[in-house]
Design a protein around this motif. Structure first.
Motif, PDB file in Angstrom:
ATOM      1  N   ASP A 388      15.078 -27.624 -20.074  1.00  0.00           N
ATOM      2  CA  ASP A 388      15.254 -26.894 -19.321  1.00  0.00           C
ATOM      3  C   ASP A 388      15.244 -26.973 -18.229  1.00  0.00           C
ATOM      4  O   ASP A 388      15.135 -25.923 -17.642  1.00  0.00           O
ATOM      5  N   ALA A 389      14.657 -28.153 -17.867  1.00  0.00           N
ATOM      6  CA  ALA A 389      14.109 -27.990 -16.177  1.00  0.00           C
ATOM      7  C   ALA A 389      15.367 -28.069 -15.344  1.00  0.00           C
ATOM      8  O   ALA A 389      14.768 -27.314 -14.084  1.00  0.00           O
ATOM      9  N   GLY A 390      16.123 -28.517 -15.715  1.00  0.00           N
ATOM     10  CA  GLY A 390      17.578 -28.758 -14.387  1.00  0.00           C
ATOM     11  C   GLY A 390      18.136 -27.047 -14.747  1.00  0.00           C
ATOM     12  O   GLY A 390      18.940 -26.429 -13.187  1.00  0.00           O
ATOM     13  N   GLN A 391      17.557 -25.962 -15.064  1.00  0.00           N
ATOM     14  CA  GLN A 391      18.473 -24.276 -14.989  1.00  0.00           C
ATOM     15  C   GLN A 391      17.023 -23.700 -14.438  1.00  0.00           C
ATOM     16  O   GLN A 391      17.323 -22.266 -13.720  1.00  0.00           O
ATOM     17  N   ARG A 392      15.714 -23.960 -13.714  1.00  0.00           N
ATOM     18  CA  ARG A 392      14.945 -23.330 -12.807  1.00  0.00           C
ATOM     19  C   ARG A 392      14.701 -23.695 -11.291  1.00  0.00           C
ATOM     20  O   ARG A 392      15.520 -25.058 -11.587  1.00  0.00           O
ATOM     21  N   TYR A 393      14.035 -23.096 -10.555  1.00  0.00           N
ATOM     22  CA  TYR A 393      13.927 -23.666  -9.718  1.00  0.00           C
ATOM     23  C   TYR A 393      12.092 -24.145  -9.554  1.00  0.00           C
ATOM     24  O   TYR A 393      11.350 -24.089  -9.977  1.00  0.00           O
ATOM     25  N   ALA A 394      12.386 -25.099  -7.500  1.00  0.00           N
ATOM     26  CA  ALA A 394      11.590 -25.128  -7.542  1.00  0.00           C
ATOM     27  C   ALA A 394       9.888 -24.509  -8.196  1.00  0.00           C
ATOM     28  O   ALA A 394       9.061 -25.126  -8.286  1.00  0.00           O
ATOM     29  N   HIS A 395       9.745 -23.243  -7.407  1.00  0.00           N
ATOM     30  CA  HIS A 395       8.751 -22.289  -7.498  1.00  0.00           C
ATOM     31  C   HIS A 395       8.240 -21.863  -8.717  1.00  0.00           C
ATOM     32  O   HIS A 395       7.534 -22.220  -8.978  1.00  0.00           O
ATOM     33  N   GLU A 396       9.069 -22.369  -9.709  1.00  0.00           N
ATOM     34  CA  GLU A 396       8.295 -22.359 -11.070  1.00  0.00           C
ATOM     35  C   GLU A 396       7.892 -23.216 -11.576  1.00  0.00           C
ATOM     36  O   GLU A 396       7.169 -23.643 -12.522  1.00  0.00           O
ATOM     37  N   PHE A 397       8.109 -24.869 -10.878  1.00  0.00           N
ATOM     38  CA  PHE A 397       7.261 -25.793 -11.219  1.00  0.00           C
ATOM     39  C   PHE A 397       5.874 -26.086 -10.802  1.00  0.00           C
ATOM     40  O   PHE A 397       5.436 -25.001  -9.516  1.00  0.00           O
ATOM     41  N   SER A 398       5.253 -26.557 -11.430  1.00  0.00           N
ATOM     42  CA  SER A 398       4.235 -27.028  -9.717  1.00  0.00           C
ATOM     43  C   SER A 398       4.097 -27.262  -9.502  1.00  0.00           C
ATOM     44  O   SER A 398       5.140 -28.631  -9.613  1.00  0.00           O
ATOM     45  N   GLY A 399       2.891 -28.108  -9.118  1.00  0.00           N
ATOM     46  CA  GLY A 399       2.819 -29.187  -7.865  1.00  0.00           C
ATOM     47  C   GLY A 399       3.296 -30.736  -8.208  1.00  0.00           C
ATOM     48  O   GLY A 399       4.236 -31.569  -7.761  1.00  0.00           O
ATOM     49  N   GLY A 400       2.325 -30.942  -9.594  1.00  0.00           N
ATOM     50  CA  GLY A 400       2.926 -32.625  -9.995  1.00  0.00           C
ATOM     51  C   GLY A 400       4.002 -31.883 -10.474  1.00  0.00           C
ATOM     52  O   GLY A 400       4.827 -33.749 -10.729  1.00  0.00           O
ATOM     53  N   GLN A 401       4.430 -31.125 -10.928  1.00  0.00           N
ATOM     54  CA  GLN A 401       5.997 -31.167 -11.730  1.00  0.00           C
ATOM     55  C   GLN A 401       6.901 -31.501 -10.185  1.00  0.00           C
ATOM     56  O   GLN A 401       8.166 -31.979 -10.200  1.00  0.00           O
ATOM     57  N   ARG A 402       6.814 -30.281  -9.453  1.00  0.00           N
ATOM     58  CA  ARG A 402       7.710 -30.428  -8.185  1.00  0.00           C
ATOM     59  C   ARG A 402       7.875 -31.752  -7.569  1.00  0.00           C
ATOM     60  O   ARG A 402       9.215 -32.289  -7.259  1.00  0.00           O
ATOM     61  N   GLN A 403       6.654 -32.965  -7.851  1.00  0.00           N
ATOM     62  CA  GLN A 403       6.610 -34.185  -7.803  1.00  0.00           C
ATOM     63  C   GLN A 403       7.555 -35.469  -8.368  1.00  0.00           C
ATOM     64  O   GLN A 403       8.117 -35.991  -8.260  1.00  0.00           O
ATOM     65  N   ARG A 404       7.767 -34.600  -9.438  1.00  0.00           N
ATOM     66  CA  ARG A 404       8.591 -35.861 -10.417  1.00  0.00           C
ATOM     67  C   ARG A 404       9.813 -35.064 -10.448  1.00  0.00           C
ATOM     68  O   ARG A 404      11.224 -36.054 -10.273  1.00  0.00           O
ATOM     69  N   ILE A 405      10.634 -33.886  -9.805  1.00  0.00           N
ATOM     70  CA  ILE A 405      12.258 -33.842  -9.220  1.00  0.00           C
ATOM     71  C   ILE A 405      11.993 -34.521  -7.690  1.00  0.00           C
ATOM     72  O   ILE A 405      13.363 -35.110  -7.936  1.00  0.00           O
ATOM     73  N   ALA A 406      10.837 -34.579  -7.177  1.00  0.00           N
ATOM     74  CA  ALA A 406      11.544 -35.476  -5.497  1.00  0.00           C
ATOM     75  C   ALA A 406      11.710 -36.525  -6.401  1.00  0.00           C
ATOM     76  O   ALA A 406      12.552 -37.571  -5.947  1.00  0.00           O
ATOM     77  N   MET A 407      11.110 -36.985  -7.099  1.00  0.00           N
ATOM     78  CA  MET A 407      11.207 -39.276  -7.811  1.00  0.00           C
ATOM     79  C   MET A 407      12.637 -38.722  -8.157  1.00  0.00           C
ATOM     80  O   MET A 407      13.286 -40.107  -8.483  1.00  0.00           O
ATOM     81  N   ALA A 408      12.734 -37.587  -9.162  1.00  0.00           N
ATOM     82  CA  ALA A 408      14.454 -38.149 -10.020  1.00  0.00           C
ATOM     83  C   ALA A 408      15.509 -38.117  -9.274  1.00  0.00           C
ATOM     84  O   ALA A 408      16.323 -38.701  -8.700  1.00  0.00           O
ATOM     85  N   ARG A 409      15.050 -37.523  -7.758  1.00  0.00           N
ATOM     86  CA  ARG A 409      16.018 -36.985  -6.853  1.00  0.00           C
ATOM     87  C   ARG A 409      15.972 -38.695  -6.284  1.00  0.00           C
ATOM     88  O   ARG A 409      17.471 -39.058  -5.649  1.00  0.00           O
ATOM     89  N   ALA A 410      15.512 -38.926  -5.773  1.00  0.00           N
ATOM     90  CA  ALA A 410      15.159 -40.420  -4.740  1.00  0.00           C
ATOM     91  C   ALA A 410      15.949 -41.263  -5.577  1.00  0.00           C
ATOM     92  O   ALA A 410      16.265 -42.353  -4.465  1.00  0.00           O
ATOM     93  N   LEU A 411      16.310 -41.177  -7.460  1.00  0.00           N
ATOM     94  CA  LEU A 411      16.456 -42.444  -8.325  1.00  0.00           C
ATOM     95  C   LEU A 411      17.346 -42.392  -8.461  1.00  0.00           C
ATOM     96  O   LEU A 411      18.145 -42.924  -8.318  1.00  0.00           O
ATOM     97  N   ALA A 412      18.370 -41.100  -7.850  1.00  0.00           N
ATOM     98  CA  ALA A 412      19.586 -40.190  -8.579  1.00  0.00           C
ATOM     99  C   ALA A 412      20.576 -42.076  -7.899  1.00  0.00           C
ATOM    100  O   ALA A 412      21.524 -41.844  -8.190  1.00  0.00           O
ATOM    101  N   LEU A 413      20.635 -42.356  -7.063  1.00  0.00           N
ATOM    102  CA  LEU A 413      21.771 -43.438  -6.247  1.00  0.00           C
ATOM    103  C   LEU A 413      21.637 -44.866  -6.870  1.00  0.00           C
ATOM    104  O   LEU A 413      22.459 -46.033  -5.770  1.00  0.00           O
ATOM    105  N   HIS A 414      20.142 -45.067  -7.563  1.00  0.00           N
ATOM    106  CA  HIS A 414      20.372 -46.854  -7.717  1.00  0.00           C
ATOM    107  C   HIS A 414      19.664 -47.208  -6.243  1.00  0.00           C
ATOM    108  O   HIS A 414      20.620 -48.229  -6.035  1.00  0.00           O
ATOM    109  N   PRO A 415      18.804 -46.677  -5.636  1.00  0.00           N
ATOM    110  CA  PRO A 415      19.408 -47.811  -3.959  1.00  0.00           C
ATOM    111  C   PRO A 415      18.010 -49.004  -3.971  1.00  0.00           C
ATOM    112  O   PRO A 415      17.123 -48.948  -4.897  1.00  0.00           O
TER     113      PRO A 415
END
Length: 577
Positions: A388-415
């Motif tokens: 259910d993380a996809g339906q929530r906003y960044a401010h609802e997560f801890s710092g570590g969880q936000r970093q994991r969101i950033a990692m998923a975003r960086a991996l999205a295009l398989h650079p």
């Protein structure tokens, strides 16, 4: 960044706190602000008083916050991750400063951290928390030598250390931390514990004694014995092609113009990166390490095209990305992604997480909407976030969880290349191990290439194939990670390694020194010749007049030093002139 007022200078925020609590004059408050900034290792503290928060690096902003906390010499200092954004040398200085003030002022310190090395060297007692409650507490030596709770045991197994074989896979704690809503009367760690039994899911274990001053809340604790590392699975590394570089920096320099605050005074320039040449090969992990302000992040931003070099060229896949514009640059940027250190600033607070992760796919017109939704779900699961993380906003997560969101975003295009700036600095050791293992597995699966910028040298020892050491804008050492750590050639590298906190109370307290000393010179006016000479115990007059060139030393890895070290534990024969 969120605690400092962006519209006011650092000096005004320091003076305000001191004047409110002490009633001191402006001049006295200004002198005290300068003094405390110097104590926390801020380069050129008098100059920093007139800077705004956005003009400082992440590490320097953290030091400014620590200075505000120490300004009035408190009786109780609650330090919440006080060294997370700092390099190991400044971290050692800050922790030593806190210890000194604690002894001088009879000040109590509550140190909140996920760094076991910091705990080992600077805590008298330790409380381990999980799921909103304390699950184990003991004096530091007892906890490190004989952890009893299964969560504590798993934390130690998850830590990367300098002794860990770089080919080994870190042990991980499966699953994710529990939500703190609707917790029933069960052991909160049971869903992730490999030793859980039926009774663990039926009752919440109370605190039980395990020895003098040692308590734990576990129904099936670890047997009393000396701590031992669990065996880890071997990891098949992806084959690395080393014939043709994927990315190449050729004599790259970057300067930032700084306007003068005084009439008729000439404007200066911050020499962020100076003449760096470097190659990155397909499939490898290159680690970049150094103190705050040495140019690591600026170099990383130039690698992905977010900054254009003042001089030199950045060649990616045979093309100079500094000269490409328009649609071609946008297309090539798909293969170059960056994970930012400050995940909170990098994520749009108005977009749900699913949109944040899918945005790169939409921008590059990859897949249909349903395909992008499926890709987002897979990415969130891969980085350890709930469905259910996809339906929530960044401010609802801890710092570590936000970093994991950033990692998923960086991996999205398989650079092809990901430049990761402090990718796990905000994570606790268990989640850190998951992310590091995930990065390695994705690298093997997709042939990814990483450039990892970090202060944590033990992390780079585990993750990187090669290590580059930077100091004040220059690359001073480059070589295989095992060689750089096993036999450092540059005195600066040796000092960084000596500054690493060890997750062993006895070894940490037995260390002869805290590592690097002295003050980092200003990048506005760097020293002549070797830039490290003002802090180097081996410096001579030659170091002031001749700039050392990065070259292989004695047939080993490359080093830029007139007097390279001959062994990993050198005997310093002289002092700086």
């Amino acid at each position: 960044m969120t605690s400092l007022n962006p519209t006011r200078t650092i000096g005004s925020q320091l003076r305000e706190a001191y004047r409110i609590h002490t009633g001191a004059s402006y001049r006295a408050a200004n002198a005290r602000a300068t003094e405390v900034l110097g104590l926390v290792g801020m380069p050129r503290p008098q100059e920093r008083l007139n800077d705004f928060p956005h003009q400082l690096s992440g590490g320097m902003r953290q030091r400014a916050m620590i200075a505000i906390g120490l300004l009035c010499e408190p009786k109780l200092l609650i330090a919440d991750e006080p060294t997370t954004a700092l390099d190991v040398s400044i971290q050692a200085q800050i922790l030593e400063l806190i210890d000194t003030l604690r002894a001088r002022l009879s000040m109590a310190v509550m140190l909140i951290t996920h760094d076991m090395g910091v705990i080992a060297g600077h805590a008298d007692r330790v409380a381990v928390m999980y799921g909103g409650r304390i699950v184990e507490q003991a004096d530091t030596v007892t906890l490190f030598t004989d952890p009893r709770h299964r969560y504590t045991e798993a934390l130690f197994e998850s830590m990367p250390t300098l002794e860990l074989d770089s080919a080994a896979q870190l042990a991980v704690i499966p699953g994710a931390p529990p939500k703190l809503t609707g917790i029933g009367g069960t052991c909160r760690f049971a869903p992730r514990c490999r030793f859980a039994r039926d009774d663990c899911h039926a009752q919440d274990p109370p605190m039980a004694p395990a020895g003098p001053g040692h308590q734990h809340a576990c129904l099936h604790p670890r047997e009393a014995q000396s701590a031992a590392k669990a065996a880890t699975a071997r990891h098949e590394a992806a084959a690395v092609a080393v014939d043709v570089p994927l990315l190449e920096l050729a004599e790259v320099s970057k300067e930032f113009r700084v306007s003068s605050r005084r009439l008729f005074e000439r404007a200066g320039a911050v020499h962020a990166v100076s003449g760096v040449s470097l190659t990155v090969f397909p499939g490898e992990t290159l680690g970049i390490v150094g103190e705050s302000g040495c140019g690591k992040t600026t170099m990383g931003r130039m690698m992905v095209g977010l900054e254009r070099p003042t001089a030199g060229s950045v060649i990616f896949d045979g093309h100079d990305i500094g000269t490409i514009r328009g649609a071609e640059f946008r297309t090539r940027r798909r293969d170059l992604q960056m994970m930012f250190q400050d995940s909170w600033a990098a994520l749009d607070p108005r977009m749900p997480v699913s949109s944040l992760v899918a945005e790169p796919l939409a921008a590059q017109h990859v897949g249909s909407r349903s395909e992008r939704r499926a890709a987002v779900a897979d990415l969130l699961d891969a980085v350890g976030l709930p469905a259910d993380a996809g339906q929530r906003y960044a401010h609802e997560f801890s710092g570590g969880q936000r970093q994991r969101i950033a990692m998923a975003r960086a991996l999205a295009l398989h650079p092809k290349i990901i430049v990761a700036d402090e990718p796990v600095s905000a994570l606790d050791v268990s989640v850190q191990a998951q992310i590091l293992n995930l990065m390695r597995s994705l690298q093997a699966r997709y042939g990814l290439t990483y450039v990892v910028i970090a202060h944590d040298l033990s992390l780079l020892k585990y993750l990187a194939d090669r290590i580059g050491v930077m100091y004040l804008g220059r690359l001073v050492e480059l070589g295989p990670s095992t060689d750089v750590y096993g036999a450092p050639r540059h005195p600066y590298t040796a000092g960084l390694i000596e500054s690493i906190p060890l997750p062993d109370p006895v070894a940490q307290h037995a260390k002869a020194s805290a590592g690097l000393g002295g003050e980092l010179p200003s990048a506005l006016n760097p020293p002549s010749g070797c830039r490290f000479r003002t802090r180097c115990p081996l410096a001579t007059d030659r170091c002031a007049t001749e700039t050392p060139v990065l070259a292989a030393s004695a047939g080993r890895h490359a080093v830029a030093c007139h007097y390279p070290l001959a062994s990993p534990a050198p005997a310093h024969a002289g002092t700086a002139e």
